[in-house]
Design a protein around this motif. Structure first.
Motif, short mmCIF file in Angstrom:
data_model
loop_
_atom_site.label_atom_id
_atom_site.label_comp_id
_atom_site.label_asym_id
_atom_site.label_seq_id
_atom_site.Cartn_x
_atom_site.Cartn_y
_atom_site.Cartn_z
N TYR A 1 -3.55 -12.79 9.10
CA TYR A 1 -4.46 -11.95 8.31
C TYR A 1 -5.84 -12.58 8.15
O TYR A 1 -6.86 -11.89 8.25
N LEU B 1 1.73 -10.33 10.85
CA LEU B 1 0.40 -9.94 10.40
C LEU B 1 -0.03 -10.76 9.18
O LEU B 1 -1.22 -11.06 9.01
N LYS B 2 0.93 -11.12 8.38
CA LYS B 2 0.64 -11.98 7.23
C LYS B 2 0.08 -13.32 7.70
O LYS B 2 -0.90 -13.84 7.13
N LEU C 1 -7.23 -4.29 6.77
CA LEU C 1 -5.86 -3.94 7.14
C LEU C 1 -5.23 -3.14 6.01
O LEU C 1 -5.19 -3.60 4.86
N LYS D 1 -9.48 -10.99 9.00
CA LYS D 1 -10.56 -10.88 8.02
C LYS D 1 -11.86 -11.46 8.56
O LYS D 1 -12.95 -10.94 8.32
N PHE E 1 -2.38 -8.41 2.36
CA PHE E 1 -3.13 -7.17 2.55
C PHE E 1 -2.52 -6.08 1.68
O PHE E 1 -1.34 -6.16 1.27
#
Length: 674
Positions: A554, A550-551, A564, A558, A587
């Motif tokens: 991200y 997810l990093k 998130l 956005k 996040f």
């Protein structure tokens, strides 16, 4: 005193506005009738127009003045132009007032032009169209506009006012025409009166039906399913009185249309005179009652709306509920039989009118059938009610309340109701009554939060359910009510998957406030209308790989206008938190209220393939939820159950794109259970 002055000002300007609109419509009808126009009554009516037109802006000035005095608390502020400018320029109330006043001045100018110009159908039509403008502007200050400022919310109210003007506003013209004594022995004039009044009567009937329909639509918007307030709040009492007056007016109008008006077309002078006398009497009564009805309407506009009014004590030991009774034996059959008797009452009434029954017989027989049909239909829909039945919860349906309610449930309720509220606790077999299933069965839908609060507080008669008023605080009991509803809502969320179902929003998750590792704070509600929320409930370090993924994605999220929030499923130790911070996740990581959020959203962990209703159930280590911009839970992915799912970021992105493209117009979920 100020409230009385303001109410009278609202009433005067509304009455004047409606009469101008309805009179112009009536004159349009007159100009299309056969040409035998007696000029006197038209002249009398038009001489009223300037006074009526002046009354509208004067009434608005009085309303604004009383508003200023109420806001400032001092009559001397009326002499300070800064106060006037501040209210008009800086508030929504002031801006709406400017719009209404401008429309009122346009109407005044139109009336002055009409009075000086020669009579013509198009001029009456122009004046009627302009008379609509102040009514449309006034709808922006209504309760419906306050709840939702949109065309769909305001338009039914605008139509309701316009239609009311067509009916009520024409009554003075109707009365002046029938009271006109000039040439009343002239047969052509009598025929003109009959044709004109008959034509207006034919328009008045569908107009009144539309008034009732738009009134129901507006009331539905205002009550929003909270119809118990009709008999338990000041707003409801005034509205009930208004409905009662309207029913009397409808009976009078029906009598005038069916009995008195046809007499004008008779050949006998005695019948014609009797018809005119009856119309004069009853239409004047109808007009007076309509004035009272409008006075009630103006009082209602200044009464606390239903959504903000509290029913502290329900006054009846019963209530009607289709949801709680419909599936019980013979209920549906009995209701349909009752409705059939009501239809029979209407048929008998019409038959009696056609056969010229006497007034006593015409009223008595249909009334007996109507009362009997209502009793037959309503009796099976009746269930017990309590003083707290319609009391609104003072505690919001939020994660903190649900989590605390879960702790209270575990301490006081599990032994009987079971670990998951299914009525299968270790003591359940020793009880004299079968316990309801709070998880799977629609028990929370069939009863109000106030019902549950009463049972928790006072116990249940003829059952083993004790009262907890002495053991639990008031807030604890409401937290328990919230938890019971969260259980049921969580089970209903089992149909959610990792796939968005377009335009289907019904799962209402608990709201929450939170604090993050970087010191920021917020609430779930802040994202409404602005961003889709991607809620990730994780465990550490088991979810390390997913958080890293997810990093990396991200920025892509956005760009899709996604917020998130990463929520650990339990309070993290200091060293675990240091490791997470070292990951430099872009996040926010929720630290404050994290455990409560994770626990309340874990109630939505069940799926169709994994119902998880045995024993304590199993809480997954990792769960992800998508909450749309309206605040509804729309999709859920649990890796241990759904396997691949949103590990494919393209698939996740597609679901968010579907939400972003939706044009669904739905109200926000309530912050309190209902």
């Amino acid at each position: 005193m100020l409230e009385i002055i303001a109410a009278l000002a609202r009433w005067v300007q509304l009455v004047a506005n409606l009469i101008l609109l309805g009179s112009c419509v009536f004159l349009i009808i007159t100009s299309t009738a056969k040409r035998a126009q007696p000029k006197v009554w038209i002249g009398q009516l038009e001489r009223l127009f300037p006074w009526l037109a002046v009354s509208v802006p004067i009434g608005l000035l009085v309303i604004l003045s009383t508003t200023i005095v109420q806001v400032t608390g001092s009559p001397s502020s009326l002499g300070e132009h800064e106060v006037w400018l501040g209210l008009l320029g800086d508030t929504r109330v002031g801006q709406i007032w400017i719009l209404r006043f401008t429309a009122a001045i346009l109407l005044l100018l139109a009336v002055l032009y009409l009075c000086k110009a020669s009579r013509a159908r198009w001029r009456y039509a122009m004046c009627a169209a302009i008379a609509v403008l102040p009514l449309a502007a006034s709808s922006l200050a209504s309760h419906t506009a306050a709840d939702e400022f949109s065309v769909t919310a305001v338009m039914p109210y605008v139509l309701h006012l316009i239609l009311a003007g067509v009916w009520f506003g024409a009554l003075p013209a109707f009365i002046l025409l029938i009271l006109d004594r000039h040439n009343e022995t002239n047969e052509r004039v009598i025929n003109f009166e009959f044709e004109t009044l008959k034509k207006f009567s034919s328009i008045a009937l569908p107009t009144m039906l539309l008034i009732i329909f738009t009134g129901i639509v507006v009331a539905d918007q205002i009550f929003d399913g909270y119809y118990a307030a009709l008999v338990a709040t000041p707003y409801g009492w005034f509205l009930s009185a208004k409905i009662f007056l309207l029913a009397i007016i409808l009976l009078i109008a029906a009598r005038v249309r069916s009995y008195w008006l046809p007499l004008l077309n008779c050949k006998q002078d005695s019948d014609v005179n009797s018809g005119k006398s009856g119309i004069k009497k009853w239409v004047r009564i109808e007009f007076i009652l309509a004035l009272l009805l409008l006075l009630l309407a103006t009082i209602i506009t200044n009464t606390t709306p239903v959504k903000n009014a509290l029913i502290e004590n329900w006054p009846f030991p019963f209530r009607f509920s289709v949801i709680a009774t419909w599936n019980q034996p013979n209920v549906a059959n009995q209701v349909w039989i009752g409705l059939a008797v009501l239809v029979l009452a209407a048929v008998v009434l019409q038959l009696g009118r056609l056969r010229n029954w006497g007034i006593k017989r015409l009223i008595f027989i249909p009334a007996i059938l109507f009362i009997s049909g209502g009793a037959i239909a309503l009796q099976p829909l009746t269930i017990q009610a309590y003083p707290e039945t319609y009391r609104r919860p003072p505690v919001p349906f939020d994660a903190t309340s649900v989590a605390h309610g879960a702790a209270v449930f575990a301490q006081h309720c599990v032994e009987c109701h079971g670990l998951q509220g299914m009525g299968n606790g270790i003591k359940s077999r020793t009880l004299s009554t079968k316990l309801p299933d709070l998880l799977i069965e629609p028990h929370t839908v069939e009863h109000t939060p106030g019902d549950f609060y009463n049972w928790i507080t006072n116990g249940m008669v003829n059952t083993d359910m004790p009262g907890y008023a002495e053991k639990l605080s008031d807030e604890d009991r409401w937290d328990l009510v919230n938890y019971i509803h969260a259980l049921s809502r969580g089970y209903q969320a089992r149909i959610l998957t990792s796939e968005i179902v377009p335009n289907k929003a019904y799962v209402k998750p608990p709201v929450f406030s939170y604090g993050t590792h970087d010191g920021s704070f917020g609430t779930l509600q802040e994202f409404r209308e602005n961003k889709t929320v991607f809620l990730v409930v994780f465990s550490w370090p088991q979810s390390r790989d997913r958080l890293e993924q997810l990093k990396q994605t991200y920025e892509r999220l956005k760009e899709q206008n996604v917020a998130l929030l990463a929520v650990p499923n339990k309070d993290l130790a200091a060293e675990d938190m240091e490791q997470l911070v070292a990951e430099e996740l872009p996040f926010p990581i929720v630290t404050q209220s994290a455990a409560e959020i994770a626990e309340s959203y874990a109630l939505s962990r069940r799926t169709l393939s994994h119902p998880d209703i045995i024993g304590r159930g199993t809480t997954p280590d990792h769960m992800e939820f998508i909450i749309d911009k309206s605040g509804y839970l729309r999709a859920r992915w649990i890796p241990s159950v759904d396997h691949s799912g949103w590990t494919d970021i393209d698939h996740l992105s597609l679901q968010i794109s579907l939400l972003n493209r939706e044009k669904m117009n739905t109200s926000f979920p309530e912050d309190f259970v209902r």
